[in-house]
Structures are given as structure tokens and as C-alpha cells.
Motif scaffolding. Structure first.
Motif, mmCIF file in Angstrom:
data_model
loop_
_atom_site.group_PDB
_atom_site.id
_atom_site.type_symbol
_atom_site.label_atom_id
_atom_site.label_comp_id
_atom_site.label_asym_id
_atom_site.label_seq_id
_atom_site.Cartn_x
_atom_site.Cartn_y
_atom_site.Cartn_z
ATOM 1 N N ARG A 14 46.830 105.515 99.133
ATOM 2 C CA ARG A 14 47.815 104.725 99.882
ATOM 3 C C ARG A 14 47.368 103.266 99.874
ATOM 4 N NH1 ARG A 14 51.781 107.318 102.504
ATOM 5 N NH2 ARG A 14 51.586 109.557 102.880
ATOM 6 N N ILE A 15 48.325 102.374 99.639
ATOM 7 C CA ILE A 15 47.983 100.960 99.513
ATOM 8 C C ILE A 15 47.195 100.496 100.725
ATOM 9 C CG2 ILE A 15 49.949 100.400 98.027
ATOM 10 C CD1 ILE A 15 51.251 99.127 100.517
ATOM 11 N N HIS A 64 45.511 92.289 95.049
ATOM 12 C CA HIS A 64 44.121 92.656 95.315
ATOM 13 C C HIS A 64 44.037 93.664 96.465
ATOM 14 C CE1 HIS A 64 39.768 92.217 95.591
ATOM 15 N NE2 HIS A 64 39.905 92.047 96.891
ATOM 16 N N ARG A 65 44.871 93.467 97.488
ATOM 17 C CA ARG A 65 44.820 94.353 98.653
ATOM 18 C C ARG A 65 45.540 95.674 98.417
ATOM 19 N NH1 ARG A 65 44.301 90.777 104.118
ATOM 20 N NH2 ARG A 65 43.058 89.088 103.217
ATOM 21 N N MET A 66 46.302 95.775 97.328
ATOM 22 C CA MET A 66 46.983 97.027 97.010
ATOM 23 C C MET A 66 46.367 97.728 95.805
ATOM 24 S SD MET A 66 51.023 96.087 97.512
ATOM 25 C CE MET A 66 51.107 95.157 95.971
ATOM 26 N N ILE A 95 51.632 103.477 93.157
ATOM 27 C CA ILE A 95 51.983 104.738 93.800
ATOM 28 C C ILE A 95 52.402 104.374 95.214
ATOM 29 C CG2 ILE A 95 51.146 107.020 94.454
ATOM 30 C CD1 ILE A 95 48.921 106.566 92.264
ATOM 31 N N PHE A 96 53.667 104.592 95.525
ATOM 32 C CA PHE A 96 54.228 104.027 96.765
ATOM 33 C C PHE A 96 55.383 104.893 97.240
ATOM 34 C CE2 PHE A 96 56.777 101.164 99.346
ATOM 35 C CZ PHE A 96 55.826 100.424 100.029
ATOM 36 N N ARG A 107 52.316 100.066 105.894
ATOM 37 C CA ARG A 107 51.070 99.492 105.398
ATOM 38 C C ARG A 107 51.326 98.167 104.692
ATOM 39 N NH1 ARG A 107 46.440 102.532 103.966
ATOM 40 N NH2 ARG A 107 46.171 104.312 105.328
ATOM 41 N N LEU A 108 52.401 98.086 103.928
ATOM 42 C CA LEU A 108 52.707 96.828 103.255
ATOM 43 C C LEU A 108 52.968 95.722 104.269
ATOM 44 C CD1 LEU A 108 53.214 95.193 100.710
ATOM 45 C CD2 LEU A 108 55.597 95.954 100.790
#
Length: 283
Positions: free
Chosen positions: A36-37, A181-183, A233-234, A243-244
Motif C-alpha cells: 500500500r502506498i 518517492h513516497r509512493m 498498485i492502487f 493514504r494518498l
């Protein structure tokens, strides 16, 4: 030297979790634990993060930018043919979308650019790069978060897209790099080469390297082919959209409050510094 996993038949018959004819990408059960992101350490900001005087004194609003979610593959002329990113998701039994951002005043113009370049349409086979059909009809998908932006947040949900007022000194290019970068833990191309990704592909009888997606960029007679790194993957409905939203708010807050180191001056968009692809055929 690249190690290639030889394809084979699925290890066991897959247990169906959706009826035959379902339009869902994931129709069968696999034991794969999807990333998960943001990873397990993601945490929302305090409720007062954007109303705190320390933030308000530092934040100077800049241009709007629109994080978007996109997919493709519905061929109106030939709905019986599997194609586009939907076909990729179906074959991998994974929820896969393009996730990035645009600052165009009319974000729909970004879809036209994706269609012209056939974003993510190429795969690398033993004989070279091959283009697959169905990557010329990109459409926006809806984010469906269950949480609301924080009070005073520069992020809002504007129809299909998030809308975000960037800090005045945060460029689009740097924002996109920070976002990806964070995902990165949920990147499709990256996940396929992890032990979990390789095991997942082996279960389906697929070669992980041949499932990675590439884009062929053309600049006149010059060609550049690069990995399509904006595929993730989302799951739009619920936790991943939540989360986004947390990630977007974190980027703005951390940038304004000086918690993100300023990037080096040589950060640039490599796709504009074109080179010809060598040693491999581009279809």
C-alpha cells in the motif's frame, strides 16, 4: 546481467472470488500481500497542522496542481479484445493505475498527451521492445477517500481529481519527485522484481521482467524508451485514496516547515534529454 525467470503454468488452479464476466481486475484469490502506498509507517498530520500560526506564517500559495488517477483499455469498437492497462491488470490479477499530477488549467488535456505517446504501451521481450494495443484511450478515474482533508488544508477533492495549491517555491517537477518517492513501495515495475512479485508472477506462469511497462518517447527522429514509472498498485475506493491524501498533505506541510531538504540543482526531467535506444528493437 539481468536474471530472467522462465515462465511456466500456474502452480495451482486459482480460486475464483468474482463471477465469470466480472469487470473487476482481481477475479481470483492469490496469497500475495499487495503493498500500500506510503508503507506501514504512514501517519496523518495533527488536525491543527494547517491552522497552526507557525504554518500560516510560512505558507505562500503558488500554482494549482492536480494529482490524478488514470486507466485505459476500454476499446469501444472492439470490447471483446483485451487491451491497455486494464488488460495488464487482468493478467496480473492486480489493481493497477497511472498515478501522477498535472498543473494544466484543464487537466483533461493531459489525457491527450498520454494518448499520443501511448504511455506504458511497451514491454521488453527477448527480441526487443514490443508495443501492445489499447494505450490510446486514457481516462481519469475517481479517487474515493473516506477521510476529509484537514481543516485549512491546501488539498481538496475536486470531482475526479485532488486539487492542491503548491507552496510558491515548490516546482511541479520537484513535487512529482517527492510524490513518487513516497509512493515508490507500491510501484508496479519495482514490485514485480521483489521476491513477492516474482512469486506472484510464478503463480500465474508469467516472466516478471516481461510484465514491466515502458514508454517510447519520440522527439522528431530521436527515440528514447524509458520505464513507465507512474504505474502503481492502487485501490481507489477507501484506504489507498486516504493514504494518498495523507501523503499530499505531508508533502506540503513538510516542505513549508523545512522538513524536506531542497533538491540539488541538477534534478531534471530525463525524458527531455533524449537519446536513441541502442541494441534493442523498438516496435
Amino acid at each position: 546481467m539481468t536474471t530472467t525467470t522462465m515462465p511456466g503454468p500456474p502452480m495451482l488452479p486459482l480460486r475464483r472470488i468474482q463471477p465469470i464476466g466480472s469487470a473487476a481486475a482481481v477475479t481470483c484469490y492469490l496469497k500475495t500481500q499487495w503493498p500500500r502506498i506510503g508503507g506501514p509507517g504512514i501517519r496523518p498530520l495533527p488536525d491543527t497542522a494547517f491552522t497552526d500560526p507557525a504554518f500560516l506564517e510560512r505558507y505562500q500559495p503558488g500554482l494549482w496542481i492536480y494529482p490524478y488517477l488514470a486507466c485505459c483499455g476500454a476499446d469501444f469498437d472492439r470490447p471483446d479484445l483485451a487491451s491497455g492497462l486494464k488488460s495488464v491488470a487482468d493478467s496480473l490479477h492486480m489493481p493497477i493505475y497511472k498515478l501522477s499530477a498535472t498543473e494544466l488549467a484543464d487537466p483533461r488535456r493531459r489525457l491527450g498527451a498520454l494518448n499520443r505517446m501511448r504511455y506504458a504501451s511497451h514491454v521488453l521481450k527477448p527480441g526487443g521492445y514490443e508495443r501492445e494495443p489499447g494505450f490510446q484511450d486514457w481516462t481519469f478515474q475517481q479517487f474515493l477517500p473516506r477521510r476529509e482533508p484537514l481543516p485549512g488544508s491546501p488539498v481538496s477533492l475536486d470531482g475526479h481529481l485532488f486539487a492542491l495549491r503548491r507552496p510558491h517555491d515548490l516546482s511541479k517537477r520537484v513535487f512529482e519527485k517527492l510524490l513518487h518517492h513516497r509512493m515508490r513501495n507500491a510501484s508496479l515495475n519495482g514490485f514485480l522484481l521483489t521476491p513477492a512479485g516474482r512469486e506472484h508472477c510464478a503463480t500465474l506462469g508469467l516472466v516478471p521482467e516481461e510484465q514491466q511497462r515502458w514508454t517510447n518517447y519520440r522527439f522528431g527522429r530521436t527515440t528514447r524508451i524509458d520505464k513507465a514509472e507512474e504505474l502503481y498498485i492502487f485501490r481507489p475506493d477507501g484506504e489507498d485514496s486516504d493514504r494518498l491524501l495523507i501523503i499530499l498533505e505531508r508533502i506540503i506541510h513538510d516542505w513549508v516547515m523545512g522538513k524536506i531538504a531542497r533538491p540539488p540543482g541538477n534534478w531534471r526531467d530525463r525524458s527531455q534529454y533524449s537519446r536513441r535506444s541502442s541494441a534493442t528493437r523498438v516496435a
